[in-house]
Design a protein around this motif. Structure first.
Motif, PDB file in Angstrom:
ATOM      1  N   ILE A  15       0.830  -1.220   0.000  1.00 44.52           N
ATOM      2  CA  ILE A  15       0.000   0.000   0.000  1.00 44.52           C
ATOM      3  C   ILE A  15       0.859   1.263   0.000  1.00 44.52           C
ATOM      4  CG2 ILE A  15      -1.876   1.270   1.127  1.00 44.52           C
ATOM      5  CD1 ILE A  15      -2.790  -1.195   2.516  1.00 44.52           C
ATOM      6  N   ILE A  16       0.526   2.171  -0.922  1.00 48.34           N
ATOM      7  CA  ILE A  16       1.093   3.527  -0.883  1.00 48.34           C
ATOM      8  C   ILE A  16       0.064   4.375  -0.141  1.00 48.34           C
ATOM      9  CG2 ILE A  16       1.896   5.513  -2.223  1.00 48.34           C
ATOM     10  CD1 ILE A  16       2.601   3.576  -4.509  1.00 48.34           C
ATOM     11  N   MET A  17       0.395   4.724   1.091  1.00 45.12           N
ATOM     12  CA  MET A  17      -0.569   5.393   1.974  1.00 45.12           C
ATOM     13  C   MET A  17      -0.500   6.897   1.714  1.00 45.12           C
ATOM     14  SD  MET A  17       0.320   3.280   5.460  1.00 45.12           S
ATOM     15  CE  MET A  17       1.966   3.943   5.669  1.00 45.12           C
ATOM     16  N   ASP A  18      -1.267   7.378   0.755  1.00 42.51           N
ATOM     17  CA  ASP A  18      -1.142   8.782   0.352  1.00 42.51           C
ATOM     18  C   ASP A  18      -2.429   9.555   0.673  1.00 42.51           C
ATOM     19  OD1 ASP A  18       0.209  10.952  -0.701  1.00 42.51           O
ATOM     20  OD2 ASP A  18      -0.450  10.574  -2.754  1.00 42.51           O
ATOM     21  N   GLY A  19      -2.263  10.846   0.940  1.00 43.70           N
ATOM     22  CA  GLY A  19      -3.426  11.711   1.127  1.00 43.70           C
ATOM     23  C   GLY A  19      -3.595  12.254   2.539  1.00 43.70           C
TER      24      GLY A  19
ATOM     25  N   LEU B 282       3.876  -1.566   3.716  1.00 44.76           N
ATOM     26  CA  LEU B 282       3.353  -0.196   3.734  1.00 44.76           C
ATOM     27  C   LEU B 282       4.449   0.815   3.427  1.00 44.76           C
ATOM     28  CD1 LEU B 282       1.289  -0.430   7.070  1.00 44.76           C
ATOM     29  CD2 LEU B 282       0.439  -0.735   4.733  1.00 44.76           C
ATOM     30  N   PHE B 283       4.137   1.751   2.518  1.00 44.51           N
ATOM     31  CA  PHE B 283       5.098   2.808   2.177  1.00 44.51           C
ATOM     32  C   PHE B 283       4.849   3.969   3.146  1.00 44.51           C
ATOM     33  CE2 PHE B 283       6.975   5.014  -1.882  1.00 44.51           C
ATOM     34  CZ  PHE B 283       8.220   5.055  -1.255  1.00 44.51           C
ATOM     35  N   ALA B 284       5.773   4.172   4.072  1.00 43.37           N
ATOM     36  CA  ALA B 284       5.571   5.180   5.111  1.00 43.37           C
ATOM     37  C   ALA B 284       6.381   6.449   4.862  1.00 43.37           C
ATOM     38  CB  ALA B 284       5.938   4.599   6.478  1.00 43.37           C
ATOM     39  N   PHE B 285       7.551   6.300   4.218  1.00 42.11           N
ATOM     40  CA  PHE B 285       8.422   7.472   3.997  1.00 42.11           C
ATOM     41  C   PHE B 285       9.354   7.144   2.837  1.00 42.11           C
ATOM     42  CE2 PHE B 285      11.964  10.356   4.868  1.00 42.11           C
ATOM     43  CZ  PHE B 285      11.308  11.519   5.232  1.00 42.11           C
ATOM     44  N   SER B 286       9.266   7.936   1.782  1.00 36.02           N
ATOM     45  CA  SER B 286      10.077   7.627   0.603  1.00 36.02           C
ATOM     46  C   SER B 286      11.431   8.318   0.688  1.00 36.02           C
ATOM     47  CB  SER B 286       9.353   8.068  -0.676  1.00 36.02           C
ATOM     48  OG  SER B 286       9.466   9.467  -0.845  1.00 36.02           O
ATOM     49  N   SER B 287      12.366   7.855  -0.143  1.00 35.70           N
ATOM     50  CA  SER B 287      13.691   8.492  -0.159  1.00 35.70           C
ATOM     51  C   SER B 287      13.592   9.947  -0.645  1.00 35.70           C
ATOM     52  CB  SER B 287      14.675   7.684  -1.022  1.00 35.70           C
ATOM     53  OG  SER B 287      14.057   7.170  -2.172  1.00 35.70           O
ATOM     54  N   GLU B 288      12.461  10.291  -1.283  1.00 37.53           N
ATOM     55  CA  GLU B 288      12.267  11.667  -1.757  1.00 37.53           C
ATOM     56  C   GLU B 288      11.540  12.534  -0.720  1.00 37.53           C
ATOM     57  OE1 GLU B 288      11.587   8.905  -3.769  1.00 37.53           O
ATOM     58  OE2 GLU B 288      13.546   9.197  -4.708  1.00 37.53           O
ATOM     59  N   ASN B 289      10.947  11.903   0.298  1.00 37.56           N
ATOM     60  CA  ASN B 289      10.190  12.692   1.281  1.00 37.56           C
ATOM     61  C   ASN B 289      11.086  13.576   2.162  1.00 37.56           C
ATOM     62  OD1 ASN B 289       7.649  10.120   1.667  1.00 37.56           O
ATOM     63  ND2 ASN B 289       7.513  12.048   0.539  1.00 37.56           N
ATOM     64  N   TRP B 290      12.407  13.381   2.123  1.00 33.56           N
ATOM     65  CA  TRP B 290      13.324  14.293   2.834  1.00 33.56           C
ATOM     66  C   TRP B 290      13.207  15.704   2.284  1.00 33.56           C
ATOM     67  CZ3 TRP B 290      15.344  12.315   7.093  1.00 33.56           C
ATOM     68  CH2 TRP B 290      15.667  10.967   7.156  1.00 33.56           C
ATOM     69  N   ARG B 291      12.678  15.827   1.050  1.00 33.26           N
ATOM     70  CA  ARG B 291      12.562  17.153   0.427  1.00 33.26           C
ATOM     71  C   ARG B 291      11.463  18.002   1.071  1.00 33.26           C
ATOM     72  NH1 ARG B 291      12.439  14.518  -5.604  1.00 33.26           N
ATOM     73  NH2 ARG B 291      14.634  13.921  -5.685  1.00 33.26           N
ATOM     74  N   ARG B 292      10.683  17.432   1.932  1.00 29.42           N
ATOM     75  CA  ARG B 292       9.588  18.183   2.576  1.00 29.42           C
ATOM     76  C   ARG B 292      10.133  19.177   3.604  1.00 29.42           C
ATOM     77  NH1 ARG B 292       4.284  14.388   2.939  1.00 29.42           N
ATOM     78  NH2 ARG B 292       4.400  13.734   0.772  1.00 29.42           N
ATOM     79  N   PRO B 293       9.290  20.127   4.026  1.00 28.91           N
ATOM     80  CA  PRO B 293       9.764  21.075   5.040  1.00 28.91           C
ATOM     81  C   PRO B 293      10.306  20.333   6.267  1.00 28.91           C
ATOM     82  CG  PRO B 293       7.591  21.700   4.243  1.00 28.91           C
ATOM     83  CD  PRO B 293       7.897  20.371   3.633  1.00 28.91           C
TER      84      PRO B 293
ATOM     85  N   ILE C 256      -2.291  -1.161  -3.579  1.00 33.80           N
ATOM     86  CA  ILE C 256      -3.325  -0.136  -3.414  1.00 33.80           C
ATOM     87  C   ILE C 256      -2.624   1.197  -3.241  1.00 33.80           C
ATOM     88  CG2 ILE C 256      -5.160   0.741  -1.897  1.00 33.80           C
ATOM     89  CD1 ILE C 256      -5.728  -2.155  -1.048  1.00 33.80           C
ATOM     90  N   ARG C 257      -3.064   2.223  -3.991  1.00 35.16           N
ATOM     91  CA  ARG C 257      -2.601   3.578  -3.700  1.00 35.16           C
ATOM     92  C   ARG C 257      -3.828   4.425  -3.395  1.00 35.16           C
ATOM     93  NH1 ARG C 257       2.084   7.488  -5.737  1.00 35.16           N
ATOM     94  NH2 ARG C 257       1.477   9.304  -4.529  1.00 35.16           N
ATOM     95  N   THR C 258      -3.840   5.006  -2.214  1.00 39.23           N
ATOM     96  CA  THR C 258      -4.915   5.924  -1.851  1.00 39.23           C
ATOM     97  C   THR C 258      -4.528   7.332  -2.277  1.00 39.23           C
ATOM     98  OG1 THR C 258      -3.970   6.313   0.335  1.00 39.23           O
ATOM     99  CG2 THR C 258      -5.570   4.512   0.153  1.00 39.23           C
TER     100      THR C 258
ATOM    101  N   SER D 277      -2.254   8.374  -9.708  1.00 45.24           N
ATOM    102  CA  SER D 277      -2.034   7.088 -10.384  1.00 45.24           C
ATOM    103  C   SER D 277      -0.559   6.946 -10.719  1.00 45.24           C
ATOM    104  CB  SER D 277      -2.863   7.009 -11.659  1.00 45.24           C
ATOM    105  OG  SER D 277      -4.203   7.294 -11.376  1.00 45.24           O
ATOM    106  N   ARG D 278       0.259   6.867  -9.703  1.00 44.36           N
ATOM    107  CA  ARG D 278       1.691   6.668  -9.955  1.00 44.36           C
ATOM    108  C   ARG D 278       2.293   5.810  -8.846  1.00 44.36           C
ATOM    109  NH1 ARG D 278       1.555  12.636  -9.439  1.00 44.36           N
ATOM    110  NH2 ARG D 278       1.802  13.158  -7.236  1.00 44.36           N
ATOM    111  N   ILE D 279       3.520   5.344  -9.139  1.00 44.33           N
ATOM    112  CA  ILE D 279       4.197   4.414  -8.222  1.00 44.33           C
ATOM    113  C   ILE D 279       5.089   5.179  -7.240  1.00 44.33           C
ATOM    114  CG2 ILE D 279       5.829   2.448  -8.145  1.00 44.33           C
ATOM    115  CD1 ILE D 279       3.153   1.691  -9.353  1.00 44.33           C
ATOM    116  N   SER D 280       5.503   6.409  -7.610  1.00 48.23           N
ATOM    117  CA  SER D 280       6.343   7.248  -6.742  1.00 48.23           C
ATOM    118  C   SER D 280       7.553   6.490  -6.180  1.00 48.23           C
ATOM    119  CB  SER D 280       5.509   7.856  -5.610  1.00 48.23           C
ATOM    120  OG  SER D 280       4.515   8.706  -6.121  1.00 48.23           O
ATOM    121  N   ASN D 281       8.215   5.727  -7.047  1.00 45.39           N
ATOM    122  CA  ASN D 281       9.473   5.064  -6.664  1.00 45.39           C
ATOM    123  C   ASN D 281       9.293   4.055  -5.530  1.00 45.39           C
ATOM    124  OD1 ASN D 281      12.220   4.554  -6.887  1.00 45.39           O
ATOM    125  ND2 ASN D 281      12.859   6.323  -5.687  1.00 45.39           N
TER     126      ASN D 281
END
Ligand code: IPE
Ligand code: IPE
Ligand code: MG
Length: 256
Positions: free
Chosen positions: A20-24, A64-75, A190-192, A196-200
């Motif tokens: 699951i990509i837990m998005d939103g 479960l996808f909780a934190f991606s290698s790209e999420n470091w870019r967030r504030p 499942i991506r919530t 419609s992407r895989i986001s790595n």
């Protein structure tokens, strides 16, 4: 071995491995006039609900996808809060996970985390290692490209050490160096959150998974939403390159 799948009159379809990509979370919070961090906290309740809902569907592995290698870019403030949430949640829930017979594993570049989080992660893995109920894999600081790169590096090292011959490298040997190499590939993703992407996420492992995208925001995801996704999955015909007839008659090579 990969998945239990049979079509025909005695229809039997099971999602052995659900990813699951837990998005939103952020949008869920914004709709309520709350800070994004409130969405992440609400997202944790949804995780618990889905874990409970796995058993009736005979889901053995949940990733479960909780934190991606790209999420470091967030504030920085959001990243810090997420790190704090990981630490406090593992601390708070560990005894319960042990009691519920859940085997917890983290995938991703854990070394990048601060010491207290690394220690919590290793302790949680150690204390749940012998459990044989739901296998829960949490992807943190995970990226599919990182996964493939770390696998290639490990393999190159083996070649350099004379333990592996270049001619012996094929998709199976390569897959043996990837994260989650001991379990079947995801049957269903499942991506919530409406994208419609895989986001790595698990880019290698998802090659033949069924992909289900829903507008439901992650904090609103619950047992009913999971049942909808599993019902949708039950209507798919997984062909792995064969013709529909080969699959329904069970005469293709993937059934050999
Ligand atoms: C997913 O929700 C959680 C993480 C990536 C950590 P988001 O935080 O991406 O929520 P949206 O997509 O902004 O609504
Ligand atoms: C994917 O969500 C990562 C996680 C759910 C952990 P993102 O919100 O980071 O994905 P993008 O940036 O919209 O592709
Ligand atoms: Mg998002």
């Amino acid at each position: 071995m990969r998945s239990e799948f049979q079509l025909g009159i005695t229809m039997k379809v099971s999602v052995g491995h659900l990813a699951i990509i837990m998005d939103g979370n952020g949008r869920w919070a914004r709709l309520r006039g709350l800070p994004r961090t409130a969405g992440h906290k609400a997202g944790l309740n949804a995780v618990q609900g889905v874990m409970r809902a796995c058993e009736p569907h005979q889901i053995r592995h949940l990733t479960l996808f909780a934190f991606s290698s790209e999420n470091w870019r967030r504030p920085r403030k959001e990243v810090n809060l997420l790190m704090d949430l990981f630490v406090t949640t593992i601390k708070k829930e560990l005894a319960e996970l042990v009691k519920k017979n859940i085997c917890l594993k983290f995938i991703g570049d854990i070394d990048a985390f601060e010491l207290r989080l690394k220690q919590r992660i290793r302790q949680a893995e150690y204390e749940t290692a012998n459990n044989d109920g739901l296998h829960l894999n949490i992807a943190v600081n995970y990226g599919g490209r990182w996964d493939i790169t770390q696998a290639a590096k490990k393999m190159a090292q083996r070649v350099q050490d004379g333990e592996l011959q270049v001619d012996d490298i094929n998709t199976d040997t390569f897959a043996g160096f990837l994260c989650l190499n001991e379990i079947p590939y995801p049957d269903l993703l499942i991506r919530t959150g409406g994208e419609s992407r895989i986001s790595n996420f698990l880019i290698w492992q998802l090659a033949y998974s069924e992909l289900y995208f829903t507008d439901c925001l992650w904090p609103d995801f619950n047992a009913d939403e999971l049942a909808k996704a599993v019902d949708w999955y039950a209507g798919r015909q997984r062909r792995f390159g064969e013709t529909p007839e080969q699959v329904s008659l069970g005469t293709g090579k993937s059934h050999a």
